[in-house]
Design an enzyme around this catalytic site. Structure first.
Site, PDB file in Angstrom:
ATOM      1  N   GLY A   1      -5.893  -8.306   0.818  1.00 20.95           N
ATOM      2  CA  GLY A   1      -7.014  -7.768   0.953  1.00 20.95           C
ATOM      3  C   GLY A   1      -8.243  -8.071   0.189  1.00 20.95           C
TER       4      GLY A   1
ATOM      5  N   GLU B   1       0.904  -1.328  -0.132  1.00 17.04           N
ATOM      6  CA  GLU B   1       0.012   0.044  -0.013  1.00 17.04           C
ATOM      7  C   GLU B   1       0.907   1.272   0.058  1.00 17.04           C
ATOM      8  OE1 GLU B   1      -2.427  -1.147   3.373  1.00 17.04           O
ATOM      9  OE2 GLU B   1      -3.316  -2.879   2.016  1.00 17.04           O
TER      10      GLU B   1
HETATM   11  C1  PEP Z   1      -1.126  -7.020   4.869  1.00 14.79           C
HETATM   12  O1  PEP Z   1      -1.962  -5.614   5.322  1.00 14.79           O
HETATM   13  O2  PEP Z   1      -0.115  -6.836   4.731  1.00 14.79           O
HETATM   14  C2  PEP Z   1      -2.272  -7.952   4.264  1.00 14.79           C
HETATM   15  C3  PEP Z   1      -1.571  -9.128   4.017  1.00 14.79           C
HETATM   16  O3  PEP Z   1      -3.568  -7.679   4.181  1.00 14.79           O
HETATM   17  P1  PEP Z   1      -4.659  -8.831   4.307  1.00 14.79           P
HETATM   18  O4  PEP Z   1      -4.366  -9.959   5.348  1.00 14.79           O
HETATM   19  O5  PEP Z   1      -5.910  -8.227   4.523  1.00 14.79           O
HETATM   20  O6  PEP Z   1      -4.782  -9.474   2.970  1.00 14.79           O
END
Ligand code: PEP
Length: 263
Positions: A175, A99
């Site tokens: 996500g 992100e």
């Molecule tokens: C993350 O934020 O690093 C992540 C892996 O998110 P999620 O588990 O929601 O895919």
């Protein structure tokens, strides 16, 4: 060399929870998560909540990490919080999370500087690497991992790499609810460890911990954690649910117990 790497379960709370909500959530989490000394459980809340949570936290169960930190220790960098400011609060810091790379356009050069700033300030970095869906479909996964690793680790010594953590986080799995298949994770973690060996030697490759992240939950965690080269999980969404997060920690503990009996 024998693998004594401690399994890590890290919960990335992202931009969730006010200070008050985080405090209530931590209270519930402390009730739900068992005290498992053989598993390292790291919480990565937003920067505002780090200070109050550091006072409340049961240090026998949890360690704190930051989701980001700036590479300049101090100066005219409005809005930034430096690694130097985080050093007394956290053990770990995420660097190069997808992100940060894709929403905030942070490139490998920024990741490299943040890695260096983290170790300079005594914080263990968790370097996140991973390909987009487009890159995977184009057969570029290994090239992307190679580029992100060699850039991200560029300013570190072999000893610093040994103490660091690398999270393989395919962007398409973060996500989305669409997690990678265990054999995809095994191939990627093997490739990452070989790259570390190539760049920093066998000792660094044996010691560095490599996590998987991408839609991990209490149902699928076991399939990743039981892979030999996978030393834990970076958990986003499921870390916001204390039942699920506690379930992942218990799975890690079961995998650890199984590894001990196999030795
Ligand atoms: C993350 O934020 O690093 C992540 C892996 O998110 P999620 O588990 O929601 O895919």
């Amino acid at each position: 060399m024998r693998n004594n790497r401690k399994i890590m379960i890290a919960g990335n709370w992202k931009e969730h929870f006010t200070v008050a909500q985080a405090s209530i959530y931590l209270h519930r989490l402390e009730e739900a998560v068992q005290n498992r000394q053989s598993i390292e459980v790291v919480l990565l809340p937003n920067v505002l909540t780090l200070q109050p949570l550091s006072v409340q936290l049961d240090r026998r169960k949890f360690r704190l990490g930051a989701q980001d930190g700036y590479f300049e220790d101090a100066g005219a960098y409005t809005g930034e919080v430096s690694m130097a400011m985080l050093r007394d609060l956290v053990h770990y810091v995420l660097v190069g999370h997808s992100e940060r790379r894709h929403v905030f356009n942070e490139n490998d050069d920024v990741a490299a500087k943040k890695m260096q700033a983290a170790v300079r300030n005594g914080i263990m970095p968790i370097l996140c690497v991973g390909e987009t869906l487009q890159e995977r479909l184009a057969g570029e996964t290994n090239q992307i991992l190679h580029n992100q690793l060699s850039a991200g680790l560029m300013n570190l010594t072999a000893r610093e790499v040994s103490a660091s953590v690398i999270a393989y986080e395919p962007v398409w799995a973060i996500g989305t609810g669409e997690f990678a298949k265990p054999d995809q994770v095994a191939r990627a973690t093997d490739f990452i460890r070989k790259q570390v060996e190539h760049l920093f030697g066998a000792r660094a490759a044996t010691h560095v911990r490599i996590l998987y992240g991408g839609s991990v939950d209490d149902h699928n965690a076991g399939s990743f954690l039981s892979l030999d080269g996978c030393d834990g999980a970076l958990v986003g969404g499921a870390s916001l649910n204390y039942h699920k997060f506690a379930g992942i920690v218990e799975t890690a503990y079961r995998v650890h117990q199984e590894r001990i009996t196999r030795r």
